[in-house]
Design a protein around this motif. Structure first.
Motif, PDB file in Angstrom:
ATOM      1  N   LEU A  26      -9.675  -1.773   5.463  1.00 38.32           N
ATOM      2  CA  LEU A  26      -8.547  -0.956   5.029  1.00 38.32           C
ATOM      3  C   LEU A  26      -8.668  -0.485   3.585  1.00 38.32           C
ATOM      4  O   LEU A  26      -8.442   0.699   3.294  1.00 38.32           O
ATOM      5  N   ALA A  27      -9.039  -1.360   2.670  1.00 35.51           N
ATOM      6  CA  ALA A  27      -9.017  -1.037   1.244  1.00 35.51           C
ATOM      7  C   ALA A  27      -9.903   0.146   0.852  1.00 35.51           C
ATOM      8  O   ALA A  27      -9.555   0.872  -0.092  1.00 35.51           O
ATOM      9  N   PRO A  28     -11.047   0.404   1.501  1.00 35.47           N
ATOM     10  CA  PRO A  28     -11.881   1.532   1.063  1.00 35.47           C
ATOM     11  C   PRO A  28     -11.292   2.908   1.342  1.00 35.47           C
ATOM     12  O   PRO A  28     -11.816   3.905   0.829  1.00 35.47           O
ATOM     13  N   GLU A  29     -10.229   2.999   2.126  1.00 31.18           N
ATOM     14  CA  GLU A  29      -9.680   4.310   2.485  1.00 31.18           C
ATOM     15  C   GLU A  29      -9.088   5.006   1.257  1.00 31.18           C
ATOM     16  O   GLU A  29      -8.111   4.548   0.667  1.00 31.18           O
ATOM     17  N   GLY A  30      -9.673   6.143   0.897  1.00 33.08           N
ATOM     18  CA  GLY A  30      -9.238   6.860  -0.288  1.00 33.08           C
ATOM     19  C   GLY A  30      -7.799   7.329  -0.232  1.00 33.08           C
ATOM     20  O   GLY A  30      -7.144   7.483  -1.273  1.00 33.08           O
ATOM     21  N   ILE A  31      -7.265   7.543   0.967  1.00 28.99           N
ATOM     22  CA  ILE A  31      -5.894   8.024   1.106  1.00 28.99           C
ATOM     23  C   ILE A  31      -4.889   7.049   0.510  1.00 28.99           C
ATOM     24  O   ILE A  31      -3.777   7.437   0.107  1.00 28.99           O
ATOM     25  N   LEU A  32      -5.255   5.785   0.406  1.00 29.53           N
ATOM     26  CA  LEU A  32      -4.332   4.783  -0.125  1.00 29.53           C
ATOM     27  C   LEU A  32      -4.032   5.024  -1.592  1.00 29.53           C
ATOM     28  O   LEU A  32      -3.012   4.544  -2.106  1.00 29.53           O
ATOM     29  N   ILE A  33      -4.905   5.787  -2.281  1.00 33.94           N
ATOM     30  CA  ILE A  33      -4.659   6.088  -3.691  1.00 33.94           C
ATOM     31  C   ILE A  33      -3.337   6.839  -3.854  1.00 33.94           C
ATOM     32  O   ILE A  33      -2.664   6.721  -4.888  1.00 33.94           O
ATOM     33  N   LEU A  34      -2.940   7.595  -2.822  1.00 35.91           N
ATOM     34  CA  LEU A  34      -1.677   8.331  -2.901  1.00 35.91           C
ATOM     35  C   LEU A  34      -0.476   7.399  -3.059  1.00 35.91           C
ATOM     36  O   LEU A  34       0.590   7.836  -3.502  1.00 35.91           O
ATOM     37  N   ALA A  35      -0.643   6.146  -2.691  1.00 36.10           N
ATOM     38  CA  ALA A  35       0.448   5.188  -2.846  1.00 36.10           C
ATOM     39  C   ALA A  35       0.417   4.496  -4.207  1.00 36.10           C
ATOM     40  O   ALA A  35       1.286   3.679  -4.492  1.00 36.10           O
ATOM     41  N   GLY A  36      -0.561   4.840  -5.034  1.00 35.79           N
ATOM     42  CA  GLY A  36      -0.688   4.163  -6.324  1.00 35.79           C
ATOM     43  C   GLY A  36       0.495   4.395  -7.243  1.00 35.79           C
ATOM     44  O   GLY A  36       0.931   3.488  -7.946  1.00 35.79           O
ATOM     45  N   GLY A  37       1.034   5.618  -7.238  1.00 33.20           N
ATOM     46  CA  GLY A  37       2.187   5.896  -8.086  1.00 33.20           C
ATOM     47  C   GLY A  37       3.385   5.062  -7.702  1.00 33.20           C
ATOM     48  O   GLY A  37       4.106   4.549  -8.568  1.00 33.20           O
ATOM     49  N   ARG A  38       3.614   4.915  -6.392  1.00 34.35           N
ATOM     50  CA  ARG A  38       4.725   4.077  -5.920  1.00 34.35           C
ATOM     51  C   ARG A  38       4.542   2.641  -6.396  1.00 34.35           C
ATOM     52  O   ARG A  38       5.489   2.004  -6.873  1.00 34.35           O
ATOM     53  N   ALA A  39       3.325   2.101  -6.249  1.00 33.89           N
ATOM     54  CA  ALA A  39       3.079   0.721  -6.662  1.00 33.89           C
ATOM     55  C   ALA A  39       3.356   0.541  -8.149  1.00 33.89           C
ATOM     56  O   ALA A  39       3.987  -0.441  -8.560  1.00 33.89           O
ATOM     57  N   ILE A  40       2.914   1.500  -8.965  1.00 32.03           N
ATOM     58  CA  ILE A  40       3.117   1.370 -10.414  1.00 32.03           C
ATOM     59  C   ILE A  40       4.600   1.432 -10.757  1.00 32.03           C
ATOM     60  O   ILE A  40       5.094   0.655 -11.594  1.00 32.03           O
ATOM     61  N   LEU A  41       5.357   2.324 -10.118  1.00 34.68           N
ATOM     62  CA  LEU A  41       6.787   2.390 -10.405  1.00 34.68           C
ATOM     63  C   LEU A  41       7.484   1.089 -10.019  1.00 34.68           C
ATOM     64  O   LEU A  41       8.357   0.607 -10.755  1.00 34.68           O
ATOM     65  N   LEU A  42       7.122   0.520  -8.894  1.00 35.67           N
ATOM     66  CA  LEU A  42       7.735  -0.741  -8.493  1.00 35.67           C
ATOM     67  C   LEU A  42       7.366  -1.864  -9.461  1.00 35.67           C
ATOM     68  O   LEU A  42       8.171  -2.762  -9.726  1.00 35.67           O
ATOM     69  N   GLN A  43       6.158  -1.816  -9.997  1.00 34.24           N
ATOM     70  CA  GLN A  43       5.783  -2.795 -11.012  1.00 34.24           C
ATOM     71  C   GLN A  43       6.653  -2.629 -12.255  1.00 34.24           C
ATOM     72  O   GLN A  43       7.137  -3.611 -12.831  1.00 34.24           O
ATOM     73  N   LEU A  44       6.856  -1.371 -12.662  1.00 32.24           N
ATOM     74  CA  LEU A  44       7.685  -1.111 -13.843  1.00 32.24           C
ATOM     75  C   LEU A  44       9.123  -1.564 -13.633  1.00 32.24           C
ATOM     76  O   LEU A  44       9.818  -1.896 -14.598  1.00 32.24           O
ATOM     77  N   ALA A  45       9.585  -1.568 -12.374  1.00 31.98           N
ATOM     78  CA  ALA A  45      10.975  -1.946 -12.091  1.00 31.98           C
ATOM     79  C   ALA A  45      11.203  -3.446 -12.203  1.00 31.98           C
ATOM     80  O   ALA A  45      12.356  -3.891 -12.189  1.00 31.98           O
ATOM     81  N   ASN A  46      10.144  -4.225 -12.303  1.00 29.62           N
ATOM     82  CA  ASN A  46      10.293  -5.626 -12.689  1.00 29.62           C
ATOM     83  C   ASN A  46      10.418  -5.628 -14.209  1.00 29.62           C
ATOM     84  O   ASN A  46       9.473  -5.223 -14.909  1.00 29.62           O
TER      85      ASN A  46
END
Length: 295
Positions: A26-46
Motif C-alpha cells: 500500500l505505502a508505495p502508491e503515489g496517490i496517497l501523497i494527496l492525503a498528506g495535507g490532511r495528515a499535516i492539518l490533523l497533526q497541527l490540530a493537536n
C-alpha cells in the motif's frame, strides 16, 4: 490495490488464496501523497504538535519541507532497506532534538516535546488514517484480513522512533476508539491556523507548487470531516463538494489503470534521494576524519 477475489478463468473456482497485503503493497502508491495535507492539518490540530511545528518549522520560507521530510521518512521505514530505515530514523531524531518547550503560562502555549511517545503516536496515526482513507476512496475498501495486516504494519511509523509497540492500538477497532477520543481533544488557535494557512497558500516555492495548490486545497479540505474543516475555518460548499467528487471519480477511473512503475515513482525518487544524501554525508564524514587525522 484491492484484494483480487475473482475466480480462476474458465473454472468458476476462487483464485488460490494468497497472503494478506501489507504496508509494502500500500505505502508505495503515489496517490496517497494527496492525503498528506490532511495528515499535516490533523497533526497541527493537536495543540502540542501544532505549537512545536509553529515554532520550529518554517513553512513560509520552505513550504515543502514538512511534507517531503515526512514522505522521505515514510518511504524509508515502510519500503526501504534496514540501512535506509536507520538513516531515516537518525535524521528525524536529530531534527527532533531541539523541538521541546515547557508550558508558557502567560501566553497559554502548551508544552511539547518531539520525543513524547503520545505525540509521535498521534503523528503516526494521522499518516495511517489519511493514507488508508485515500486508498479506500480510489481503490475501494480492503478486505478485512488485508486491512488488519496493513494496520498492524503501519505501527512501524511510530515504533521506529520512540513509540513503544504496546502503545499502538492492537486492532483496527481499538484504533477507531483511540481516533474518536483523540478527535475530541483537537483544537486550533491563531498560531496553528496561521501555520495551516501558510501551508495551504504558499507564497514561495517552485511555480509548479503554486499552480498545484488549488487542487491540493480542494482535496485536503474534502478529505477532512466537517468538524475538522471548521477547526481551520476552511470554506466548503455544495460546489466544492461537487468538484471534490469529480476529482475522486477521475482518480478512480484513471489511477488504478496506470502502470505500477509510474504509480510507485515517488517512492523510488525519495529513496534514491535519501540514499544519495546518506552517501554524501558518509563522504563528508570520511573527509573530515581524514583531515583531522592529518593534523
Amino acid at each position: 490495490m484491492a484484494h483480487d477475489e475473482s475466480p480462476v478463468a474458465g473454472t468458476g473456482r476462487p483464485a488460490q488464496a494468497r497472503p494478506a497485503l501489507g504496508i509494502r503493497d500500500l505505502a508505495p502508491e503515489g496517490i496517497l501523497i494527496l492525503a498528506g495535507g490532511r495528515a499535516i492539518l490533523l497533526q497541527l490540530a493537536n495543540p502540542a504538535v501544532g505549537h512545536g511545528v509553529a515554532r520550529h518549522s518554517d513553512f513560509a520560507a520552505r513550504p515543502l519541507d514538512r511534507l517531503t521530510g515526512t514522505l522521505a521518512y515514510v518511504y524509508a521505514v515502510t519500503c526501504g532497506t534496514p540501512i535506509d530505515r536507520a538513516a531515516a530514523v537518525r535524521r528525524v531524531s536529530l531534527a527532533h532534538r531541539p523541538v521541546h518547550s515547557s508550558r508558557n503560562v502567560p501566553d497559554g502555549d502548551p508544552a511539547y516535546n518531539a520525543f513524547d511517545p503520545a505525540l509521535q503516536l498521534w503523528v503516526a496515526a494521522t499518516l495511517y488514517e489519511s493514507a488508508t482513507r485515500m486508498h479506500d476512496l480510489v481503490f475501494g475498501p480492503l478486505p478485512d484480513d488485508d486491512a488488519e495486516a496493513v494496520y498492524r504494519d503501519y505501527a512501524v511509523l511510530g515504533t521506529a522512533l520512540q513509540v513503544p509497540a504496546g502503545l499502538w492500538p492492537p486492532t483496527r477497532q481499538a484504533f477507531a476508539e483511540y481516533w474518536r477520543n483523540a478527535g475530541r481533544t483537537l483544537s486550533t488557535d491563531a498560531t496553528t491556523r496561521a501555520v495551516a494557512d501558510t501551508l495551504l497558500h504558499p507564497r514561495t516555492g517552485p511555480v509548479w507548487l503554486r499552480l498545484a495548490m488549488p487542487l491540493a486545497r480542494l482535496v485536503t479540505a474534502g478529505l477532512l470531516e466537517p468538524g475538522e474543516r471548521a477547526l481551520f475555518e476552511l470554506p466548503w460548499s455544495p460546489g466544492r463538494q461537487r468538484r471534490f467528487t469529480g476529482v475522486l471519480t477521475l482518480l478512480r477511473a484513471v489511477y488504478p489503470r496506470l502502470p505500477r512503475r509510474l504509480r510507485h515513482a515517488p517512492m523510488r525518487h525519495y529513496l534514491r534521494a535519501a540514499r544519495a544524501r546518506s552517501a554524501a554525508e558518509r563522504s563528508e564524514s570520511e573527509r573530515l576524519g581524514a583531515a583531522s587525522g592529518e593534523i
